[in-house]
Design an enzyme around this catalytic site. Structure first.
Site, short mmCIF file in Angstrom:
data_model
loop_
_atom_site.label_atom_id
_atom_site.label_comp_id
_atom_site.label_asym_id
_atom_site.label_seq_id
_atom_site.Cartn_x
_atom_site.Cartn_y
_atom_site.Cartn_z
CE LYS A 128 -2.86 2.79 2.96
NZ LYS A 128 -3.31 3.12 4.26
CG ASP A 146 -6.93 2.02 1.30
OD1 ASP A 146 -7.87 1.60 0.71
OD2 ASP A 146 -6.98 3.29 1.96
#
Length: 220
Positions: A128, A146
């Site tokens: 991420k 995410d």
């Protein structure tokens, strides 16, 4: 069967218009204001398991003390921890931030690498964070996934996956490339304000007529 590219493009365009009235995410705001991959990297690390307002305030306090790997590496770990408090796990993050700064100085000439694999080699940097630095820090193609992006992409029926990593790979196959870079900031803002994890505000959703509502039970 994945949704057609034209449907996906229509959904993303509708959502992009809708989120203009919302504030950008904390990390997105840092990217817009600084255009600095280092500040994007550090603010993203601070943001993990931390609310956006806390991330914004903590990042601003730390960057007043130092805005470069050298300046932050020179700070005592306690000063970093105090600056980013009350971010979640702030003491651990302070150690990680200081170590990353030292690694950038020792191995990368004091610069943040723009390569995904090099970023993933830094302590505490997962996919991420690495993808966010590549996309909004450097403006290079990538998809940052995410929990918001994973959840909403599945609800909309754009992908059918079990984990954020699976969602990233699936989105790379079906999401039109022009949406890759803004996709994370767009869906995070949308997820924070409308498409919430529990009881999403479907009655206020501009894309409700396009949404398959997969996995949605109670909604408002």
């Amino acid at each position: 069967m994945p949704r057609p590219a034209a449907e996906i493009a229509r959904i993303v365009t509708v959502l992009a218009r809708a989120v203009r009235r919302f504030r950008p995410t904390a990390v997105g705001a840092v990217a817009q204001d600084s255009r600095d991959p280092f500040q994007v990297l550090i603010s993203c690390l601070i943001s993990l398991r931390t609310k956006d307002q806390v991330t914004a305030e903590a990042s601003a306090r730390l960057f007043r003390l130092g805005r470069t790997p050298q300046a932050v590496a020179d700070l005592p770990e306690q000063a970093i921890a105090e600056a980013i408090y009350p971010a979640g796990f702030y003491r651990t993050k302070a150690r990680t931030i200081k170590e990353i700064c030292r690694t950038l100085l020792a191995r990368h000439g004091g610069q943040v690498p723009d390569d995904l694999e090099a970023l993933l080699s830094l302590k505490g940097v997962g996919r991420k964070t690495a993808n966010l630095v590549v996309t909004i820090g450097f403006g290079k193609p990538g998809i940052c996934v995410d929990t918001h992006v994973h959840r909403i992409s599945n609800r909309l029926g754009i992908v059918k996956t079990r984990t954020p990593d699976e969602s990233e790979q699936a989105l790379r196959r079906v999401l039109p490339r022009r949406f890759w870079i803004p996709y994370n900031d767009l869906l995070v803002s949308f997820g924070q304000n409308i498409c919430k994890p529990i009881s999403p505000l479907c009655s206020a959703c501009p894309a409700a007529h396009l949404c398959l509502r997969i996995g949605v039970g109670t909604h408002r």
